[in-house]
Design a protein around this motif. Structure first.
Motif, mmCIF file in Angstrom:
data_model
loop_
_atom_site.group_PDB
_atom_site.id
_atom_site.type_symbol
_atom_site.label_atom_id
_atom_site.label_comp_id
_atom_site.label_asym_id
_atom_site.label_seq_id
_atom_site.Cartn_x
_atom_site.Cartn_y
_atom_site.Cartn_z
ATOM 1 N N LEU A 136 -19.529 -13.120 -25.972
ATOM 2 C CA LEU A 136 -18.559 -11.934 -25.820
ATOM 3 C C LEU A 136 -17.171 -12.515 -26.275
ATOM 4 O O LEU A 136 -16.416 -11.728 -26.803
ATOM 5 C CB LEU A 136 -18.462 -11.778 -24.155
ATOM 6 C CG LEU A 136 -19.603 -10.873 -23.419
ATOM 7 C CD1 LEU A 136 -19.346 -10.935 -22.207
ATOM 8 C CD2 LEU A 136 -19.609 -9.480 -24.074
ATOM 9 N N LEU A 137 -16.681 -13.945 -25.973
ATOM 10 C CA LEU A 137 -15.283 -14.206 -26.437
ATOM 11 C C LEU A 137 -15.448 -14.175 -28.060
ATOM 12 O O LEU A 137 -14.154 -13.834 -28.457
ATOM 13 C CB LEU A 137 -15.403 -15.844 -26.002
ATOM 14 C CG LEU A 137 -15.032 -15.816 -24.477
ATOM 15 C CD1 LEU A 137 -15.034 -17.418 -24.128
ATOM 16 C CD2 LEU A 137 -13.688 -15.224 -24.132
ATOM 17 N N VAL A 138 -16.492 -14.382 -28.738
ATOM 18 C CA VAL A 138 -16.517 -14.360 -30.004
ATOM 19 C C VAL A 138 -16.301 -12.731 -30.561
ATOM 20 O O VAL A 138 -15.511 -12.603 -31.231
ATOM 21 C CB VAL A 138 -17.757 -14.906 -30.686
ATOM 22 C CG1 VAL A 138 -17.576 -14.707 -32.162
ATOM 23 C CG2 VAL A 138 -17.949 -16.433 -30.548
ATOM 24 N N GLY A 149 -23.380 -9.242 -24.069
ATOM 25 C CA GLY A 149 -22.738 -10.049 -25.482
ATOM 26 C C GLY A 149 -23.474 -9.196 -26.648
ATOM 27 O O GLY A 149 -22.675 -8.880 -27.633
ATOM 28 N N ILE A 209 -8.586 -9.226 -28.685
ATOM 29 C CA ILE A 209 -8.387 -8.918 -27.177
ATOM 30 C C ILE A 209 -7.379 -8.305 -26.738
ATOM 31 O O ILE A 209 -7.590 -7.334 -25.916
ATOM 32 C CB ILE A 209 -8.575 -10.521 -26.425
ATOM 33 C CG1 ILE A 209 -9.880 -11.248 -26.598
ATOM 34 C CG2 ILE A 209 -8.318 -10.463 -24.865
ATOM 35 C CD1 ILE A 209 -9.874 -12.591 -26.137
ATOM 36 N N SER A 254 -12.733 -11.667 -29.709
ATOM 37 C CA SER A 254 -11.853 -12.446 -30.378
ATOM 38 C C SER A 254 -11.756 -11.913 -31.810
ATOM 39 O O SER A 254 -10.618 -11.530 -32.333
ATOM 40 C CB SER A 254 -12.114 -13.816 -30.432
ATOM 41 O OG SER A 254 -12.054 -14.664 -29.332
ATOM 42 N N VAL A 282 -21.299 -15.303 -22.430
ATOM 43 C CA VAL A 282 -19.841 -15.317 -22.489
ATOM 44 C C VAL A 282 -19.407 -15.816 -23.754
ATOM 45 O O VAL A 282 -18.230 -15.284 -24.079
ATOM 46 C CB VAL A 282 -19.542 -16.398 -21.255
ATOM 47 C CG1 VAL A 282 -17.768 -16.404 -21.250
ATOM 48 C CG2 VAL A 282 -19.581 -15.547 -19.615
ATOM 49 N N ALA A 283 -19.991 -16.755 -24.336
ATOM 50 C CA ALA A 283 -19.417 -17.354 -25.495
ATOM 51 C C ALA A 283 -19.618 -16.345 -26.408
ATOM 52 O O ALA A 283 -18.630 -16.119 -27.387
ATOM 53 C CB ALA A 283 -20.103 -18.324 -25.943
#
Length: 344
Positions: free
Chosen positions: A22-24, A289, A31, A27, A19-20
């Protein structure tokens, strides 16, 4: 089969890390821009993507069924689909993808078919090895297309070099390992015994093992591989189902881009998909990810779409080829284990 606390902790840590990542990734892409791209998605095409993804899963399940047939283990197409869905579920929730999920998949095959564990491990490992051949073949076709029709950019050249290197290195390593399998058996057995001894000192329920016992298991695994290789007709059929699965996976990504209003050259996705799947060996559950990041990095320079479009396509494609199999696989595992518990 039950997951202990250590297994759950490992899976949880893996998903948190995924998840981390994917967020990076999203971002950096933006998004809001990805969400805007997804807002204009053609829902009918997305439904077709899901259907194609299930056809991909079924095709590789038939490859597993064919390989099991070479080992004298006969299962129906439906049960093979459930077994491979369960194996895919294991691959997608454990770190390092197939490397992490194969022991679970082998155990599921063993419990469901009453085959020896080594037979199940040999079958699922053989399917993974068979899948390498068409993946590299499709990738080389894509590279050849770009080399003869279009001008190769720096990114495509790097991908081409990677593909050619894999096409040469992996078969050579496999042949060398097979010819020296006695040494491989000894090395693996020594490593396993050492690890188990250390774990046994910490965990009282784990009992130490011996090299002869481990070597017998490893030899059973190699015998299973040898039987599969000797059955040329079934091996060719398994390769056909594998190639069909890779083709359908490429279709899934192509349709994902088409659903966003960006049809691209099919040759591009032919080598984006297999090269992107290499990210599945990352210490993340099913490459979650890592694969998405690889798809974005490859699609932008190779197809010319924007990063937001590439990110949106990755969301659709991975939703169909990662999250959908996770749901089907979890259900399939529960169903098979219920049958095993009831002795069916």
């Amino acid at each position: 089969m039950r997951l202990d606390l250590g297994d759950l902790r490992t899976i949880t840590v893996g998903f948190v890390a995924a998840v981390a990542v994917l967020l990076v990734v999203f971002s950096l892409v933006g998004i809001e821009r990805v969400a805007s791209a997804l807002a204009v998605t053609d829902g009918r095409v997305v439904a077709l993507v899901c259907f194609v993804a299930l056809a991909w899963l079924f095709s590789w399940a038939m490859s597993l069924r064919t390989v099991l047939g070479s080992l004298g283990v006969h299962v129906s197409p439906l049960r093979a689909f459930l077994l491979y869905s369960g194996a895919t579920f294991a691959n997608n929730v454990t770190p390092f993808g197939q490397a992490g999920g194969e022991p679970f998949a082998a155990l599921l095959i063993s419990r469901t078919t009453d085959a020896e564990y080594e037979t199940g491990l040999g079958a699922i490992a053989s399917v993974d090895a068979i899948n390498f051949v068409p993946s590299i073949s499709f990738a080389l076709v894509g590279v050849a297309y770009y080399a003869t029709v279009l001008t190769l950019g720096d990114t495509v050249e790097m991908v081409a070099v990677t593909i050619v290197a894999l096409a040469m290195a992996v078969p050579v390593a496999a042949v060398v390992g097979w010819r020296n399998r006695s040494r491989v058996e000894s090395s693996i057995a020594a490593s396993i015994v050492s690890v188990v001894d250390v774990v046994a000192r910490i965990v009282p329920t784990v009992k130490p093992t011996t090299r002869p016992a481990v070597r017998r298991r490893i030899q059973g695994f190699f015998r299973a591989i040898e039987r599969i290789a000797d059955d040329r007709r079934r091996l060719a059929l398994a390769l056909f189902f594998s190639a069909l699965g890779w083709f359908l996976s490429a279709v899934s990504l192509w349709l994902s881009l088409y659903a966003l209003g960006h049809p691209v050259s099919f040759a591009a996705v032919l080598f984006v998909v297999p090269i992107g799947s290499i990210a599945g060996v990352a210490p993340l559950p099913g490459g979650l990810g890592g694969v998405e990041a690889a798809l974005v990095l490859l699609l932008v320079p190779i197809t010319g779409v924007t990063a937001a479009t590439a990110g949106a396509a990755a969301v659709i494609h991975r939703g169909a080829t990662y999250w959908l199999p996770v749901m089907f696989g979890w259900t399939a595992t529960v169903m098979l284990e219920a049958d095993n518990a009831n002795g069916d």
